[in-house]
Design a protein around this motif. Structure first.
Motif, PDB file in Angstrom:
ATOM      1  N   MET A  34       0.852  -1.202   0.000  1.00 32.76           N
ATOM      2  CA  MET A  34       0.000   0.000   0.000  1.00 32.76           C
ATOM      3  C   MET A  34       0.879   1.241   0.000  1.00 32.76           C
ATOM      4  N   LYS A  35       0.640   2.108  -0.967  1.00 36.37           N
ATOM      5  CA  LYS A  35       1.446   3.326  -1.118  1.00 36.37           C
ATOM      6  C   LYS A  35       0.620   4.558  -0.749  1.00 36.37           C
ATOM      7  N   PHE A  36       1.194   5.434   0.072  1.00 40.73           N
ATOM      8  CA  PHE A  36       0.560   6.706   0.431  1.00 40.73           C
ATOM      9  C   PHE A  36       1.510   7.849   0.052  1.00 40.73           C
ATOM     10  N   ASP A  37       0.957   8.918  -0.515  1.00 40.24           N
ATOM     11  CA  ASP A  37       1.698  10.160  -0.727  1.00 40.24           C
ATOM     12  C   ASP A  37       0.921  11.287  -0.072  1.00 40.24           C
ATOM     13  N   ILE A  38       1.578  11.996   0.841  1.00 43.42           N
ATOM     14  CA  ILE A  38       0.923  13.071   1.589  1.00 43.42           C
ATOM     15  C   ILE A  38       1.537  14.400   1.164  1.00 43.42           C
ATOM     16  N   VAL A  39       0.686  15.371   0.901  1.00 48.11           N
ATOM     17  CA  VAL A  39       1.146  16.710   0.512  1.00 48.11           C
ATOM     18  C   VAL A  39       0.745  17.690   1.612  1.00 48.11           C
ATOM     19  N   THR A  40       1.731  18.391   2.177  1.00 44.06           N
ATOM     20  CA  THR A  40       1.509  19.210   3.377  1.00 44.06           C
ATOM     21  C   THR A  40       2.526  20.343   3.467  1.00 44.06           C
ATOM     22  N   ASP A  54       4.275   1.972   2.298  1.00 43.56           N
ATOM     23  CA  ASP A  54       5.253   2.945   1.815  1.00 43.56           C
ATOM     24  C   ASP A  54       4.586   4.315   1.911  1.00 43.56           C
ATOM     25  N   VAL A  55       5.108   5.182   2.787  1.00 41.64           N
ATOM     26  CA  VAL A  55       4.533   6.527   2.947  1.00 41.64           C
ATOM     27  C   VAL A  55       5.588   7.555   2.550  1.00 41.64           C
ATOM     28  N   ALA A  56       5.251   8.396   1.572  1.00 47.04           N
ATOM     29  CA  ALA A  56       6.117   9.518   1.192  1.00 47.04           C
ATOM     30  C   ALA A  56       5.407  10.814   1.560  1.00 47.04           C
ATOM     31  N   VAL A  57       6.111  11.670   2.303  1.00 49.59           N
ATOM     32  CA  VAL A  57       5.547  12.958   2.720  1.00 49.59           C
ATOM     33  C   VAL A  57       6.225  14.048   1.894  1.00 49.59           C
ATOM     34  N   HIS A  58       5.412  14.865   1.214  1.00 50.23           N
ATOM     35  CA  HIS A  58       5.933  15.887   0.305  1.00 50.23           C
ATOM     36  C   HIS A  58       5.649  17.280   0.858  1.00 50.23           C
ATOM     37  N   ASP A  59       6.689  18.096   0.936  1.00 48.46           N
ATOM     38  CA  ASP A  59       6.562  19.478   1.415  1.00 48.46           C
ATOM     39  C   ASP A  59       6.010  20.339   0.283  1.00 48.46           C
ATOM     40  N   ARG A 111     -12.569   0.264   1.667  1.00 51.17           N
ATOM     41  CA  ARG A 111     -12.492   0.534   0.222  1.00 51.17           C
ATOM     42  C   ARG A 111     -11.128   1.120  -0.137  1.00 51.17           C
ATOM     43  N   LEU A 112     -10.665   2.105   0.636  1.00 52.34           N
ATOM     44  CA  LEU A 112      -9.375   2.752   0.347  1.00 52.34           C
ATOM     45  C   LEU A 112      -8.226   1.750   0.467  1.00 52.34           C
ATOM     46  N   ALA A 113      -8.344   0.830   1.429  1.00 51.53           N
ATOM     47  CA  ALA A 113      -7.285  -0.181   1.621  1.00 51.53           C
ATOM     48  C   ALA A 113      -7.151  -1.084   0.397  1.00 51.53           C
ATOM     49  N   GLY A 114      -8.232  -1.193  -0.363  1.00 51.32           N
ATOM     50  CA  GLY A 114      -8.197  -2.031  -1.567  1.00 51.32           C
ATOM     51  C   GLY A 114      -7.646  -1.324  -2.793  1.00 51.32           C
ATOM     52  N   LEU A 115      -7.345  -0.033  -2.669  1.00 48.84           N
ATOM     53  CA  LEU A 115      -6.959   0.759  -3.849  1.00 48.84           C
ATOM     54  C   LEU A 115      -5.464   0.702  -4.164  1.00 48.84           C
ATOM     55  N   GLY A 116      -4.633   0.435  -3.149  1.00 48.57           N
ATOM     56  CA  GLY A 116      -3.202   0.261  -3.428  1.00 48.57           C
ATOM     57  C   GLY A 116      -2.355   1.515  -3.375  1.00 48.57           C
ATOM     58  N   HIS A 117      -2.874   2.639  -3.879  1.00 50.77           N
ATOM     59  CA  HIS A 117      -2.068   3.879  -3.904  1.00 50.77           C
ATOM     60  C   HIS A 117      -2.961   5.101  -3.709  1.00 50.77           C
ATOM     61  N   LEU A 118      -2.765   5.810  -2.589  1.00 54.40           N
ATOM     62  CA  LEU A 118      -3.549   7.008  -2.270  1.00 54.40           C
ATOM     63  C   LEU A 118      -2.654   8.233  -2.165  1.00 54.40           C
ATOM     64  N   VAL A 119      -3.146   9.349  -2.697  1.00 55.81           N
ATOM     65  CA  VAL A 119      -2.555  10.658  -2.413  1.00 55.81           C
ATOM     66  C   VAL A 119      -3.492  11.362  -1.437  1.00 55.81           C
ATOM     67  N   VAL A 120      -2.938  11.988  -0.408  1.00 57.19           N
ATOM     68  CA  VAL A 120      -3.748  12.752   0.542  1.00 57.19           C
ATOM     69  C   VAL A 120      -3.243  14.194   0.565  1.00 57.19           C
ATOM     70  N   LEU A 135      -3.312  11.696   8.907  1.00 59.30           N
ATOM     71  CA  LEU A 135      -2.723  10.654   9.756  1.00 59.30           C
ATOM     72  C   LEU A 135      -3.771   9.634  10.183  1.00 59.30           C
ATOM     73  N   VAL A 136      -4.976  10.097  10.471  1.00 57.10           N
ATOM     74  CA  VAL A 136      -6.069   9.178  10.823  1.00 57.10           C
ATOM     75  C   VAL A 136      -6.350   8.239   9.644  1.00 57.10           C
ATOM     76  N   ILE A 137      -6.408   8.787   8.446  1.00 57.82           N
ATOM     77  CA  ILE A 137      -6.688   7.968   7.260  1.00 57.82           C
ATOM     78  C   ILE A 137      -5.577   6.937   7.045  1.00 57.82           C
ATOM     79  N   VAL A 138      -4.312   7.381   7.122  1.00 64.30           N
ATOM     80  CA  VAL A 138      -3.183   6.456   6.919  1.00 64.30           C
ATOM     81  C   VAL A 138      -3.197   5.355   7.984  1.00 64.30           C
ATOM     82  N   ASP A 139      -3.431   5.713   9.229  1.00 62.19           N
ATOM     83  CA  ASP A 139      -3.436   4.720  10.315  1.00 62.19           C
ATOM     84  C   ASP A 139      -4.543   3.689  10.106  1.00 62.19           C
TER      85      ASP A 139
END
Ligand code: 9D3
Length: 266
Positions: free
Chosen positions: A1-7, A32-37, A101-110, A146-150
């Motif tokens: 599961m891949k997450f990309d967070i923009v903050t 895999d969580v990548a946090v993007h500034d 549902r989101l857990a089944g998607l594989g790759h989320l951007v937040v 963070l709630v969504i990723v957890d």
């Protein structure tokens, strides 16, 4: 599961993602969580991410271009995401069904908003859904992200070591959990319910189901309406409801106190 967070606050993610269940999933290589500034995607000397609102009014609005450039960067370097989630007080309230549902998607951007919000063209043209985590005011989308990723990461196979508690969730059918106790059996005069020490697995099972129904009725009657109660739980519910709504009997008819009824302050 891949997450990309923009903050604009990447450091807000360091401790929460560095501890506990999510950290274990990252270490195990299944999350895999990548946090993007967001400021890295500005093009001006001062790395400005906000501007005054068109139409006037208080506060500032986040500019659209840095978000669009961030998501383009994610697409190019991390692959096409299955969903781009905008965290916002205007979103649909996050439910466990969404988490599954989101857990089944594989790759989320937040995308995390700050200030009064994000230029609405980001919601319209970049986001695929808009999510709120509840009816209270946060100062930005980072805690929601963070709630969504957890919640999503713990459903990824291999993240929660002992899968029995994750599996147990699907057997609760929308009821709250029963109370838990561990040793010592008595502590400062506070006793663990006798039935749990009895070794009678049938009675323990029945007590736990009844407590789950009782707590749900007491704290979250809204959940009882949508919970799928089996016939045993339905009978427990009817009996508890009858007791709660009936007129208190006169003293001589009151009978013996009900075991466990005084355990929780409702
Ligand atoms: C005080 C500003 N409010 C004026 C009417 C609107 C407002 C703007 C931005 C309120 C909160 C926020 C920041 N919140 C979020 O970005 C947010 C949020 C939330 O506040 N509650 C629940 N879920 C979420 S997801 C993102």
């Amino acid at each position: 599961m891949k997450f990309d967070i923009v903050t604009i606050f990447p450091r807000m993610f360091e401790a929460p993602l560095g501890e506990g269940v999510v950290a274990r999933g990252i270490e195990a290589g299944v999350v895999d969580v990548a946090v993007h500034d967001l400021r890295e995607f500005t093009t001006d000397r001062h790395r400005v991410v906000d501007d005054v609102p068109y139409g006037g009014g208080p506060g500032m609005v986040m500019k659209p271009e840095p978000f669009v450039r961030a998501v383009d960067h994610i697409r190019a370097t991390r692959g096409e995401p299955a969903a781009v989630v905008l965290t916002s007080p205007q979103g649909r309230r996050l439910m466990q069904a969404d988490v599954e549902r989101l857990a089944g998607l594989g790759h989320l951007v937040v995308l995390c908003g700050r200030y009064e919000g994000i230029d609405d063209r980001v919601r319209e043209h970049v986001a695929t859904e808009e999510i709120s985590i509840g009816d209270y005011v946060l100062s930005g989308g980072e805690l929601a992200a963070l709630v969504i990723v957890d919640a999503v990461a713990r459903l990824v196979p291999g993240v929660v070591g002992d899968t029995r508690s994750v599996e147990a969730e699907s057997f609760t059918r929308g009821l709250l959990d029963y109370p838990h106790f561990t040793r010592p059996a008595a502590f400062q005069g506070w006793a663990v319910p006798e039935v749990l020490l009895s070794g009678h697995h049938g009675e323990i099972e029945r007590w736990r189901r009844r407590e789950a129904v009782r707590r749900t009725l007491a704290h979250r009657p809204d959940l009882v309406d949508v919970a799928r109660l089996d016939p045993v739980e339905r009978a427990m519910y009817d009996e508890l409801k009858e007791r709660a709504t009936s007129v208190a009997p006169k003293h001589e008819g009151a009978g013996a106190p009900i075991e466990g009824a005084d355990h929780e302050r409702d």
